[in-house]
Design a protein around this motif. Sequence first.
Motif, mmCIF file in Angstrom:
data_model
loop_
_atom_site.group_PDB
_atom_site.id
_atom_site.type_symbol
_atom_site.label_atom_id
_atom_site.label_comp_id
_atom_site.label_asym_id
_atom_site.label_seq_id
_atom_site.Cartn_x
_atom_site.Cartn_y
_atom_site.Cartn_z
ATOM 1 N N HIS A 1 0.844 -1.190 0.000
ATOM 2 C CA HIS A 1 0.000 0.000 0.000
ATOM 3 C C HIS A 1 0.888 1.253 0.000
ATOM 4 O O HIS A 1 2.051 1.194 0.392
ATOM 5 N N THR B 1 -5.692 2.674 2.175
ATOM 6 C CA THR B 1 -6.711 2.598 1.126
ATOM 7 C C THR B 1 -7.799 3.640 1.341
ATOM 8 O O THR B 1 -8.021 4.123 2.455
ATOM 9 N N THR C 1 -6.719 -5.592 -3.982
ATOM 10 C CA THR C 1 -7.097 -4.195 -3.798
ATOM 11 C C THR C 1 -6.993 -3.473 -5.136
ATOM 12 O O THR C 1 -5.944 -3.479 -5.778
ATOM 13 N N ASN D 1 -8.336 2.340 -5.412
ATOM 14 C CA ASN D 1 -8.753 2.393 -4.006
ATOM 15 C C ASN D 1 -7.627 2.999 -3.171
ATOM 16 O O ASN D 1 -7.023 2.348 -2.317
ATOM 17 N N GLU E 1 -2.872 2.889 -5.032
ATOM 18 C CA GLU E 1 -2.489 1.483 -4.919
ATOM 19 C C GLU E 1 -1.775 0.936 -6.160
ATOM 20 O O GLU E 1 -2.027 -0.196 -6.592
#
Length: 393
Positions: free
Chosen positions: A280, A313, A369, A373, A376
Amino acid sequence: MYAGPRRHPARLIPALIAAGTLLTACGPGADGPKADEPAAKVTVTPAAGTTSAKLGSEISVRADGGKLTSVEVEDDKGGKVAGRLAGDGVSWKSDGKVKPQTTYTVRSKTKSSQGTESSATSKFTTERADKVNKLTNTPGGGQTVGTGMPISILFDHPVAKDSRAEIEKALKVTTQPKVEGAWGWVKDYSGKDRIDWRPKDYWPTGTKVSVKGALSGIDSGDDGGWFARDYNFGFRIGADHKAVIDVPAHQLTMYENGKSVGTITGSAGSPQDPTRGGVHTVRSKNAAETMDSATIGHGSEWMLDSKWVTHLTASGTFLHSAPWNKSLGVVNNSHGCFGMSTSDAKKVFDFLSIGSTVEVKGTTNTNKTDVGNGLEVWQENWQQWQQRSALGH
């Protein structure tokens, strides 16, 4: 009375004409331009006096009977329009396209094939756009960010698929030192269209990044409208700070330049709400925030005040203080976040900058993911990322 032989002046005319011809041929003006020599004819497109020039047009200048020696184009805000003079000197063309509802002044200088120099000025105005598209860039100009930070451009209005290649070509990234990277089209978590540029690998610390978008005059589609301006911003890559969360061990380890500089304990997501895996990127931070269960689909189960909140996120994966949790470091029982003591949350908050990466390992969450979002971009490998370009790879 006899007056002597008659003279005939007419007989002298050919000689005078011949003498005049000889003088002209040897005169001082033989090799220079004459006063009545024609200047080169200049044609500007869109034509002078036009009050509603078509959007999407380029500006062109052409000289017939000579060559252009200079061309200067300026809009009504004082902005200079860049362009290129052809190798033969006969024509000039703008690098970009005209902006909506703008008056342009074109000043040119020419030299005719006989050497006559002249200048000309032409003005025209473009038509109004029914809709104008704008963008928001992340990071902001002048920021210093982490080594995982993508360049992210969010559009106000939709961008048609058949407009994306032209827009992508108009966006230029320059780095010092040189860093390989690529643009990719993304659907933001908000539902808006977005284009991100990510390096193939993490940025080297100290990299200087410049982004220029020559977008003015480009049509983003019927639903999106025209771009009315160009964009130019830059930022710098800061310290190499990363974090890795080991879910089964209930630990978060901080790394600087690849070396561990501290490990803290906490609680990741429960088996029912496991923390999202993969790499992330820190997208934002808040010193204080209210955790509202309704924002992640849990109705009105809780409303808790937290400090030192680091956002990953857009859907709600955070690193934050969780003073209400009495099982930190023992049980993973959060709703997807990584909770810590208030003092440890501040250490993480201070250590990680916007653009730093946080890798989650050992989670039971198998859901991928989506790139939109949050920031990312590292959820995909390099080959997958390149497929997002509208230019093809």
